[in-house]
Design a protein around this motif. Structure first.
Motif, PDB file in Angstrom:
ATOM      1  N   ARG B  71     -39.494 -73.605 -44.290  1.00 56.19           N
ATOM      2  CA  ARG B  71     -39.657 -72.473 -43.361  1.00 56.19           C
ATOM      3  C   ARG B  71     -38.526 -72.477 -42.329  1.00 56.19           C
ATOM      4  O   ARG B  71     -37.954 -71.430 -42.021  1.00 56.19           O
ATOM      5  N   SER B  72     -38.244 -73.642 -41.781  1.00 56.08           N
ATOM      6  CA  SER B  72     -37.176 -73.718 -40.772  1.00 56.08           C
ATOM      7  C   SER B  72     -35.833 -73.326 -41.377  1.00 56.08           C
ATOM      8  O   SER B  72     -35.020 -72.666 -40.725  1.00 56.08           O
ATOM      9  N   LYS B  78     -31.744 -66.767 -41.987  1.00 52.08           N
ATOM     10  CA  LYS B  78     -31.911 -65.374 -41.552  1.00 52.08           C
ATOM     11  C   LYS B  78     -31.363 -65.151 -40.147  1.00 52.08           C
ATOM     12  O   LYS B  78     -30.838 -64.076 -39.841  1.00 52.08           O
ATOM     13  N   ASN B  79     -31.467 -66.159 -39.293  1.00 55.23           N
ATOM     14  CA  ASN B  79     -30.879 -66.020 -37.958  1.00 55.23           C
ATOM     15  C   ASN B  79     -29.355 -65.944 -38.042  1.00 55.23           C
ATOM     16  O   ASN B  79     -28.717 -65.205 -37.299  1.00 55.23           O
ATOM     17  N   ARG B  80     -28.823 -66.722 -38.963  1.00 53.56           N
ATOM     18  CA  ARG B  80     -27.375 -66.710 -39.155  1.00 53.56           C
ATOM     19  C   ARG B  80     -26.942 -65.330 -39.640  1.00 53.56           C
ATOM     20  O   ARG B  80     -25.926 -64.787 -39.199  1.00 53.56           O
ATOM     21  N   VAL B  81     -27.730 -64.762 -40.535  1.00 58.72           N
ATOM     22  CA  VAL B  81     -27.437 -63.420 -41.037  1.00 58.72           C
ATOM     23  C   VAL B  81     -27.417 -62.428 -39.871  1.00 58.72           C
ATOM     24  O   VAL B  81     -26.489 -61.642 -39.710  1.00 58.72           O
ATOM     25  N   ALA B  82     -28.448 -62.494 -39.026  1.00 58.88           N
ATOM     26  CA  ALA B  82     -28.566 -61.517 -37.942  1.00 58.88           C
ATOM     27  C   ALA B  82     -27.438 -61.670 -36.921  1.00 58.88           C
ATOM     28  O   ALA B  82     -26.946 -60.688 -36.368  1.00 58.88           O
ATOM     29  N   ARG B  83     -27.041 -62.910 -36.691  1.00 61.02           N
ATOM     30  CA  ARG B  83     -26.010 -63.155 -35.678  1.00 61.02           C
ATOM     31  C   ARG B  83     -24.675 -62.535 -36.056  1.00 61.02           C
ATOM     32  O   ARG B  83     -23.938 -62.063 -35.208  1.00 61.02           O
ATOM     33  N   GLN B 282     -38.018 -70.429 -53.211  1.00 64.35           N
ATOM     34  CA  GLN B 282     -39.198 -71.294 -53.057  1.00 64.35           C
ATOM     35  C   GLN B 282     -40.199 -70.675 -52.086  1.00 64.35           C
ATOM     36  O   GLN B 282     -41.400 -70.688 -52.304  1.00 64.35           O
ATOM     37  N   LEU B 283     -39.680 -70.125 -50.980  1.00 65.36           N
ATOM     38  CA  LEU B 283     -40.559 -69.575 -49.943  1.00 65.36           C
ATOM     39  C   LEU B 283     -41.316 -68.338 -50.422  1.00 65.36           C
ATOM     40  O   LEU B 283     -42.507 -68.192 -50.174  1.00 65.36           O
ATOM     41  N   LEU B 284     -40.579 -67.456 -51.103  1.00 55.15           N
ATOM     42  CA  LEU B 284     -41.158 -66.139 -51.398  1.00 55.15           C
ATOM     43  C   LEU B 284     -42.338 -66.180 -52.378  1.00 55.15           C
ATOM     44  O   LEU B 284     -43.417 -65.694 -52.051  1.00 55.15           O
ATOM     45  N   PRO B 285     -42.187 -66.764 -53.580  1.00 54.48           N
ATOM     46  CA  PRO B 285     -43.332 -66.719 -54.502  1.00 54.48           C
ATOM     47  C   PRO B 285     -44.562 -67.447 -53.972  1.00 54.48           C
ATOM     48  O   PRO B 285     -45.686 -66.959 -54.136  1.00 54.48           O
ATOM     49  N   CYS B 394     -51.122 -65.087 -38.478  1.00 53.96           N
ATOM     50  CA  CYS B 394     -49.904 -64.652 -39.172  1.00 53.96           C
ATOM     51  C   CYS B 394     -48.711 -65.534 -38.819  1.00 53.96           C
ATOM     52  O   CYS B 394     -47.869 -65.818 -39.667  1.00 53.96           O
ATOM     53  N   ASP B 395     -48.643 -65.967 -37.554  1.00 56.91           N
ATOM     54  CA  ASP B 395     -47.516 -66.809 -37.135  1.00 56.91           C
ATOM     55  C   ASP B 395     -47.441 -68.072 -37.991  1.00 56.91           C
ATOM     56  O   ASP B 395     -46.361 -68.546 -38.330  1.00 56.91           O
ATOM     57  N   ASP B 396     -48.607 -68.613 -38.303  1.00 53.54           N
ATOM     58  CA  ASP B 396     -48.657 -69.886 -39.024  1.00 53.54           C
ATOM     59  C   ASP B 396     -48.257 -69.766 -40.487  1.00 53.54           C
ATOM     60  O   ASP B 396     -47.803 -70.732 -41.081  1.00 53.54           O
ATOM     61  N   VAL B 397     -48.459 -68.586 -41.079  1.00 51.42           N
ATOM     62  CA  VAL B 397     -48.163 -68.473 -42.511  1.00 51.42           C
ATOM     63  C   VAL B 397     -46.778 -67.893 -42.795  1.00 51.42           C
ATOM     64  O   VAL B 397     -46.264 -68.049 -43.899  1.00 51.42           O
ATOM     65  N   CYS B 398     -46.186 -67.231 -41.834  1.00 52.39           N
ATOM     66  CA  CYS B 398     -44.925 -66.537 -42.106  1.00 52.39           C
ATOM     67  C   CYS B 398     -43.852 -67.524 -42.591  1.00 52.39           C
ATOM     68  O   CYS B 398     -43.524 -68.485 -41.905  1.00 52.39           O
ATOM     69  N   PRO B 399     -43.308 -67.292 -43.783  1.00 57.02           N
ATOM     70  CA  PRO B 399     -42.360 -68.258 -44.364  1.00 57.02           C
ATOM     71  C   PRO B 399     -41.031 -68.331 -43.620  1.00 57.02           C
ATOM     72  O   PRO B 399     -40.279 -69.284 -43.815  1.00 57.02           O
ATOM     73  N   VAL B 400     -40.723 -67.321 -42.791  1.00 57.49           N
ATOM     74  CA  VAL B 400     -39.480 -67.388 -42.028  1.00 57.49           C
ATOM     75  C   VAL B 400     -39.765 -67.498 -40.527  1.00 57.49           C
ATOM     76  O   VAL B 400     -38.932 -67.191 -39.691  1.00 57.49           O
ATOM     77  N   LYS B 401     -40.979 -67.951 -40.240  1.00 59.67           N
ATOM     78  CA  LYS B 401     -41.393 -68.296 -38.873  1.00 59.67           C
ATOM     79  C   LYS B 401     -41.156 -67.181 -37.858  1.00 59.67           C
ATOM     80  O   LYS B 401     -40.662 -67.444 -36.747  1.00 59.67           O
ATOM     81  N   ILE B 402     -41.478 -65.964 -38.224  1.00 60.17           N
ATOM     82  CA  ILE B 402     -41.375 -64.878 -37.252  1.00 60.17           C
ATOM     83  C   ILE B 402     -42.519 -65.053 -36.246  1.00 60.17           C
ATOM     84  O   ILE B 402     -43.675 -65.161 -36.646  1.00 60.17           O
TER      85      ILE B 402
END
Ligand code: SF4
Lengths: 260, 505
Positions: B71-72, B78-83, B282-285, B394-402
């Motif tokens: 998750r981390s 994704k943070n790198r992408v956004a930056r 790995q995260l998505l499925p 929802c916070d606990d399950v989100c695979p990208v820790k949103i």
């Protein structure tokens, strides 16, 4: 052995509606050797405002919290939600206020703010508080105790050590009861549907009491139980832990005792 | 085929008509929720489906010791992408082009739809097969195509059920989650024959036979179609590859059989390197279908001569994403990989389903994403961030820790500020009440005074009635109609503490 001095953070809901619970905290902590004081400037954690989107309106609560508690080493409240709000939201609110002094004060104070179960287990270092509560109970972990304050299994460890208690597992325990502060007024129908599920699960255990670390959630669950005339009642963790053979907590003294 | 009459010359529709009206004009969440709560079959379907998938997800996630690290890692990529989104997008465009794909940029839904319509028209085709895609739902592509005289056929089983049912998706991953198999059978029997291969005689609600009916219905569409439209789960900047992750194989058909392939991709779908896919595959499925691995992962890097689509297009869509990116308190929502774990775990979604949210993005992610993508002008977008108890599941399950709960609170603040700015022009009671409350809590003496009033009420009420029942108090009846409230006590804690201890400080 003289225990630590504890500043009791009653929370506005308990202070106003459920004074028995902070009083139970006081008696419990005194029994465990602490000196308990009640700083009079305290009001509220402000989450009613914060969580409804009113940040400016929550800032005065942050200020009163700092004024009331900043000289104490241990600030203890019987609410995972309010303690969680202090630790998780006060830094953001202080930043929002643009007040560097407040931000610093908040940053220094929040690590010293504990939920009751954390204080007993982590600071006092015990799980057996010498309680006696000979009733079948079920435990609802409450969302903010679990996911914001992150008290983990501390309340359950405390409950397991209570003499005479019979702990029954609550189905779907970690599912929200539907209170959600102003959610219960903005989306009452969904809230009631969720509270009804929770009440049904409590009833299905056959327990006499549903225990939680937050009276706001218990107000919601107990409201449905009381309206339906179910046998199960609500009780705060502090009211269970303070109960002894000499001074047992009675059902009429609990939150739902007054709601039926 | 059905016809619509909007006061204009009657036009024969090519595909089943969805419900009328634009999603943005939906009623605010509380009203829509009441409507949805009244649907008993749907409630049972939702309850069953969400609980089943929750349990399964929990099981496959628990198998991985390093789940939190994954998750981390997902969050970090994704943070790198956004930056540096601008950098990655330019790199993506270069490498897509180098691989032989044609890149198109679309500022908004309208522009995207126009580009796609032109591309399809250029092929001379009047129909497309579609891979399940949230981006095309977001821009309402099917209806834009319908108006342009192009038939769009959904080929994902659940999307097909929704389309044939004149319905709207109610879930990101399982668009027909609100339907049970008997309803599916009825829809197939009623509608399938009108739009292609009919279902076999005497179709029952056996899942295998239903799937076979869909397979037969779709088969000639796959074989006939000259153009396919897809989305993409990921777009790799380093290689110019697109990735589609799916379960049924219909996607693979669409991505390989037609001559022309048009992929509609939100600009936040870019990932820097091919190796980054290791994390997300790995995260998505595990988060979405609760599978260790999804059955079909299709990766393509431009056209391959003589094999598969020869004319490959990619439409990169903004449609509010750069606006979301500009907000530091909300941009984490762009990390979303549309796994729908937050929907499945959400106790509110479980009760009302996706149609209550007035958007193709329902549930917790919808509640934070829609106001950012669409703004807070509409009644529905103003209501969405409040469609949560902030329970944090929802916070606990989100695979990208949103941090969904935190963003909900920030979006609530944004809406409150918008309301405050309207002061004097529109009557808003809540800000007045909250201001009073804030003032009350700003000084303990004020709170004590309010408590004394409550104590008097409690003293009188306690003697006469004992508790507060189903009283018709405006506003409060929302609570009281199903829940009792105890009478206030005869003394607040602070007053009691004064008496017993003489007070402190
Ligand atoms: S917000 Fe997180 S949990 Fe929800 S759909 Fe997006 S990635 Fe999945």
């Amino acid at each position: 052995m003289a225990g630590p001095t504890v500043a009791l953070f009653a929370t506005c809901v308990n202070d106003t509606m459920f004074p028995g619970t902070p009083d139970a905290v006081r008696r419990l902590l005194e029994r465990l050797g602490c000196t308990v004081v009640f700083p009079r400037q305290q009001t509220c954690c402000g989450q009613m405002f914060t969580n409804t989107g009113y940040f400016d309106e929550a800032v005065p609560s942050v200020r009163t919290f700092v004024e009331a508690f900043d000289t104490f080493d241990y600030v203890v409240g019987p609410s995972g939600s309010c303690v969680g709000a202090v630790r998780h939201q006060h830094p953001m609110l202080a930043r929002h206020a643009g007040d560097a002094g407040l931000e610093r004060a908040v940053g220094e104070l929040t690590p010293r703010v504990y939920d009751l179960s954390e204080f007993i287990v982590d600071v006092l270092g015990t799980v057996d508080v010498g309680a006696w509560f000979p009733h079948p109970v079920t435990y609802h972990p409450t969302c903010h105790s679990l996911r914001v304050a992150k008290v983990g299994d501390r309340p359950l460890r405390l409950l397991r050590a209570v003499e005479g208690i019979e702990l029954r597992e609550l189905p779907d325990a970690e599912q929200c009861c539907g209170f959600g502060g102003t959610f219960s007024l903005k989306n009452p129908d969904v809230s009631i549907a969720m509270a009804t599920d929770k009440a049904d699960h409590v009833v299905s255990t056959g327990a006499e009491f549903v225990v939680a670390g937050d009276n706001a959630c218990l107000l919601n669950i107990g409201g449905v139980l009381g309206r339906r005339g179910d046998r199960a009642r609500t009780i705060h963790l502090a009211d269970v832990l303070v109960s002894t053979r000499e001074q047992p907590t009675t059902a009429s003294a609990t939150t739902a005792g007054r709601a039926r | 085929m059905t016809t619509t009459n909007l006061g204009m010359p009657t036009r024969v529709r090519l595909t089943p008509a969805p419900p009328e009206g634009a999603l943005i004009d939906s009623p605010p969440f509380p009203q829509a929720a009441i409507r949805e709560l009244g649907k008993d079959t749907q409630r049972a379907n939702l309850r069953h489906a969400t609980h089943t998938i929750r349990t399964k997800r929990q099981r496959v996630v628990a198998e991985l010791d390093h789940w939190q690290d994954l998750r981390s890692a997902g969050e970090a990529v994704k943070n790198r992408v956004a930056r540096h989104l601008d950098t990655w997008l330019v790199q993506l465009e270069e490498n897509l082009t180098r691989a032989g794909s044609t890149v198109h940029w679309a500022r908004d839904a309208e522009e995207a739809n126009r580009i796609i319509i032109d591309l399809i028209r250029a092929t001379g085709s009047d129909e497309v097969v579609k891979v399940k895609s949230m981006a095309t739902q977001e821009i309402d592509l099917n209806e834009a195509l319908e108006e342009a005289g192009i038939a769009a056929w959904e080929t994902d089983l659940a999307e097909l059920i929704v389309q044939l049912g004149h319905d709207r998706p109610s879930h990101i991953l399982v668009p027909a989650i609100h339907r049970n198999r008997t309803e599916v059978r009825d829809i197939f029997l009623e509608e399938m024959g009108r739009y292609g291969t009919p279902p076999p005689e005497g179709l029952d609600d056996d899942p295998g036979r239903l799937a076979n009916a869909a397979r037969a219905h779709l088969r000639d569409k796959f074989l006939r179609a000259k153009v396919a439209v897809s989305g993409a789960n990921f777009a790799v900047a380093e290689t110019g590859s697109l990735v589609v992750v799916e379960s049924e194989g219909n996607g693979r058909m669409c991505l390989t059989l037609p001559q022309t392939l048009i992929s509609v991709v939100g600009i936040e779908k870019v990932v820097p390197t091919f190796a980054d896919l290791e994390v997300f595959l790995q995260l998505l499925p595990r988060s979405s279908t609760a599978e260790r691995m999804n059955p079909y992962t299709t990766i393509w890097t431009g056209p391959t001569p003589g094999d598969g689509p020869q004319d490959v297009h990619v439409v990169l869509v903004d449609n509010g994403r750069t606006r979301a990116l500009a907000d530091p308190s909300g941009r984490a929502a762009l990390r979303c990989i549309r796994c729908s774990a937050c929907l499945n775990i959400c106790p509110v979604f479980e009760k009302v389903g996706g149609h209550a949210y007035g958007s193709v993005y329902p549930g917790p992610i919808g509640a934070i994403l829609n106001p950012q993508l669409r703004g807070v002008e509409s009644a529905v977008d103003r209501s969405l961030p409040f469609a949560s108890t902030l329970c944090g599941a929802c916070d606990d399950v989100c695979p990208v820790k949103i941090p969904i709960s935190d963003i909900l609170v920030q979006q609530r603040h944004r809406i409150v500020e918008a309301k405050k700015a309207e002061a004097g022009r529109k009557p808003h009671l809540e800000p007045v009440l909250m201001k009073g409350g804030g003032w009350l809590m700003g000084d303990a003496r004020r709170l004590a005074l309010m408590q004394r009033a409550a104590n008097v009420f409690g003293l009188v009420g306690g003697r006469t009635i004992g508790r507060i029942g189903n009283w018709p108090v405006p506003g409060l009846s929302r609570w009281l109609r199903a829940r009792n409230v105890p009478m206030p006590p005869t003394a607040s804690f602070r007053a009691q503490f004064d008496k017993t201890r003489g007070g402190q400080r």
